[in-house]
Design a protein around this motif. Structure first.
Motif, short mmCIF file in Angstrom:
data_model
loop_
_atom_site.label_atom_id
_atom_site.label_comp_id
_atom_site.label_asym_id
_atom_site.label_seq_id
_atom_site.Cartn_x
_atom_site.Cartn_y
_atom_site.Cartn_z
N ARG A 114 0.84 -1.21 0.00
CA ARG A 114 0.00 0.00 0.00
C ARG A 114 0.87 1.26 0.00
O ARG A 114 0.60 2.21 -0.75
CB ARG A 114 -0.91 -0.01 1.23
N LEU A 115 1.92 1.27 0.81
CA LEU A 115 2.79 2.44 0.90
C LEU A 115 3.52 2.71 -0.41
O LEU A 115 3.66 3.87 -0.83
CB LEU A 115 3.81 2.24 2.03
N VAL A 116 3.98 1.64 -1.06
CA VAL A 116 4.77 1.79 -2.28
C VAL A 116 3.88 2.15 -3.47
O VAL A 116 4.13 3.14 -4.19
CB VAL A 116 5.56 0.51 -2.58
N LEU A 117 2.84 1.35 -3.69
CA LEU A 117 1.98 1.57 -4.86
C LEU A 117 1.16 2.85 -4.73
O LEU A 117 0.84 3.49 -5.73
CB LEU A 117 1.07 0.37 -5.07
N GLY A 118 0.84 3.23 -3.49
CA GLY A 118 0.09 4.46 -3.28
C GLY A 118 0.97 5.69 -3.21
O GLY A 118 0.46 6.80 -3.05
N LYS A 119 2.29 5.48 -3.33
CA LYS A 119 3.26 6.59 -3.29
C LYS A 119 3.13 7.43 -2.01
O LYS A 119 3.20 8.66 -2.04
CB LYS A 119 3.12 7.47 -4.53
N GLU A 143 11.63 -1.60 -8.07
CA GLU A 143 12.78 -0.69 -8.14
C GLU A 143 12.56 0.52 -7.23
O GLU A 143 12.82 1.67 -7.59
CB GLU A 143 13.03 -0.24 -9.58
N PHE A 144 12.07 0.22 -6.02
CA PHE A 144 11.74 1.26 -5.06
C PHE A 144 12.95 1.51 -4.15
O PHE A 144 13.63 0.56 -3.74
CB PHE A 144 10.53 0.83 -4.22
N PRO A 145 13.25 2.77 -3.81
CA PRO A 145 14.41 3.06 -2.96
C PRO A 145 14.25 2.44 -1.56
O PRO A 145 13.29 2.77 -0.86
CB PRO A 145 14.42 4.59 -2.88
N PHE A 146 15.16 1.58 -1.18
CA PHE A 146 15.11 1.02 0.17
C PHE A 146 16.51 0.65 0.64
O PHE A 146 17.41 0.41 -0.16
CB PHE A 146 14.18 -0.20 0.22
N VAL A 147 16.65 0.63 1.96
CA VAL A 147 17.90 0.27 2.62
C VAL A 147 17.58 -0.77 3.67
O VAL A 147 16.53 -0.71 4.32
CB VAL A 147 18.57 1.50 3.26
N MET A 148 18.49 -1.71 3.86
CA MET A 148 18.27 -2.77 4.84
C MET A 148 19.27 -2.60 5.99
O MET A 148 20.45 -2.34 5.76
CB MET A 148 18.48 -4.13 4.16
N VAL A 149 18.78 -2.73 7.22
CA VAL A 149 19.65 -2.82 8.38
C VAL A 149 19.90 -4.31 8.61
O VAL A 149 19.03 -5.03 9.08
CB VAL A 149 19.03 -2.16 9.62
N GLY A 150 21.08 -4.76 8.28
CA GLY A 150 21.39 -6.19 8.28
C GLY A 150 21.91 -6.59 6.92
O GLY A 150 21.76 -5.85 5.94
N LYS A 151 22.53 -7.75 6.85
CA LYS A 151 23.13 -8.21 5.60
C LYS A 151 22.18 -9.12 4.84
O LYS A 151 21.71 -10.12 5.38
CB LYS A 151 24.42 -8.98 5.90
N LEU A 312 19.39 7.68 -1.80
CA LEU A 312 18.69 6.92 -2.84
C LEU A 312 17.46 7.66 -3.33
O LEU A 312 17.17 7.67 -4.53
CB LEU A 312 18.29 5.54 -2.31
N CYS A 313 16.73 8.28 -2.40
CA CYS A 313 15.50 9.00 -2.75
C CYS A 313 15.76 10.26 -3.56
O CYS A 313 14.90 10.70 -4.34
CB CYS A 313 14.73 9.39 -1.49
N THR A 314 16.93 10.84 -3.35
CA THR A 314 17.23 12.12 -4.01
C THR A 314 18.26 11.95 -5.13
O THR A 314 18.91 12.91 -5.54
CB THR A 314 17.75 13.14 -2.97
N ASP A 315 18.41 10.71 -5.58
CA ASP A 315 19.28 10.40 -6.73
C ASP A 315 20.73 10.82 -6.52
O ASP A 315 21.41 11.25 -7.45
CB ASP A 315 18.74 11.05 -8.01
#
Length: 339
Positions: A114-119, A143-151, A312-315
């Motif tokens: 919902r968060l991604v598709l609804g922008k 291809e949504f900007p995301f970061v993971m805490v963890g490997k 990532l969000c701001t290119d």
């Protein structure tokens, strides 16, 4: 009503420069930003962020995805501390934080969808790394900007992640117990599908192997990252034919449950069993005995993950996709030397 033109007049800047400062444009010098922001505070100017975000097609909001329901996750001080780090940097960049979770994996996936598709958000921080995670696959597919805490175990070279070297940390803390004369050491980890559990256990086993000590399945216990998880782990230890003389516990909160449950059965830490832990959360120093623990710098994990997701969000360009926060051992009173 104070306008951008009033700020421009007060600072000697053009209205377009003031607008760029409000947008935190990287081309504007820090000196100019400070001057304009000081004038905004002095004159009581509050930018209409909603209107600006609509024009820029940006929400200026980052979603943080918890590994389980918020009720469960926030019982562990790790998450409040990492959120403090995330929130501090987002606030400094005028981004908002949205906390998302779900009682089930299906609920959590639907919320992310919902968060991604609804922008509704510009980017996402995953506060965990789990095997076969459908949310990870979905974010990559979109291809949504995301970061993971963890490997991440998969797509390690493709996914931006902030982590400690948990294999080395597991090895370091186990080697310390071995150096103190301990030979029967049990590992207490979290859920088996969490990469942090897998890596810390791998480091534990490596240290035992290199020291010529046996590695058996009986020496590994899995439980929840909660105080109740420590109680469950001790119940399993008490059923062992040969009990350990030391334990490596993958989380300080689990350690609290381990210590209190051992005491209920007339056993003490470190008198009967030495205990070494992970995370160095705020109560590690004030409980009795104070915990020997691996400091993973939780706050820094949060700050660096928020810095990365904003880039990532701001290119903006990221120098690396693997951001490693160094660890260190804090030596306290929960480990004794065996003569």
């Amino acid at each position: 009503m104070v306008t951008i033109k009033d700020i421009a007049k007060a600072t000697g800047c053009s209205p377009s420069t003031v607008s760029r400062v409000i947008a935190d444009n990287s081309r504007i010098s820090e000196k100019t930003k400070q001057k304009v922001r000081a004038a905004m505070r002095e004159l009581g100017y509050h930018p209409n962020l909603t209107a600006r975000n609509l024009v820029a097609r940006s929400t200026k909001t980052i979603a943080v995805i918890m590994p389980s329901s918020a009720d469960t996750s926030l019982q562990n001080p790790f998450f409040s501390e990492v959120l403090r780090g995330i929130g501090s940097h987002l606030h400094s960049r005028q981004f908002s934080l949205l906390l998302a979770s779900g009682a089930t994996e299906t609920e959590k996936f639907k919320e992310v969808e919902r968060l991604v598709l609804g922008k509704y958000v510009d980017g996402i921080i995953l506060l965990y790394s789990r095997l076969n995670d459908p949310i990870l696959s979905f974010l990559k597919e979109q291809e949504f900007p995301f970061v993971m805490v963890g490997k991440p175990l998969q797509y390690t070279d493709d996914i931006v992640h902030v982590d400690n070297d948990n294999i080395m940390a597991g090895k370091d803390i186990t080697e310390y117990l071995i150096s103190q004369g301990h030979k029967r050491i049990t590992f207490i980890g979290g859920a088996t599908d969490l990469v942090v559990t897998i890596d810390r256990e791998k480091g534990f086993e490596t240290a035992l192997t290199e020291a010529g000590l046996p590695v058996t399945e009986d020496e590994v216990i899995y439980t929840e990252f909660l105080k109740s998880g420590g109680r469950e782990a001790v119940e399993k230890i008490l059923k062992m034919k040969t009990k350990p003389d030391a334990v490596v516990v993958s989380d300080d909160l689990i350690s609290i449950g381990v210590i209190s449950t051992l005491e209920e059965h007339g056993l003490s830490v470190p008198g009967d069993i030495s205990l070494a832990s992970f995370n160095n959360i705020y109560f590690s120093e004030i409980i009795h005995p104070s915990l020997t623990t691996v400091d993973i710098r939780i706050y820094e994990l949060g700050v660096e993950s928020s810095k990365a997701v904003i880039k990532l969000c701001t290119d903006q360009k990221l120098d690396t996709k693997r951001i490693i926060i160094p660890h260190s051992i804090v030596y306290r009173n929960s480990v004794r030397a065996v003569e």
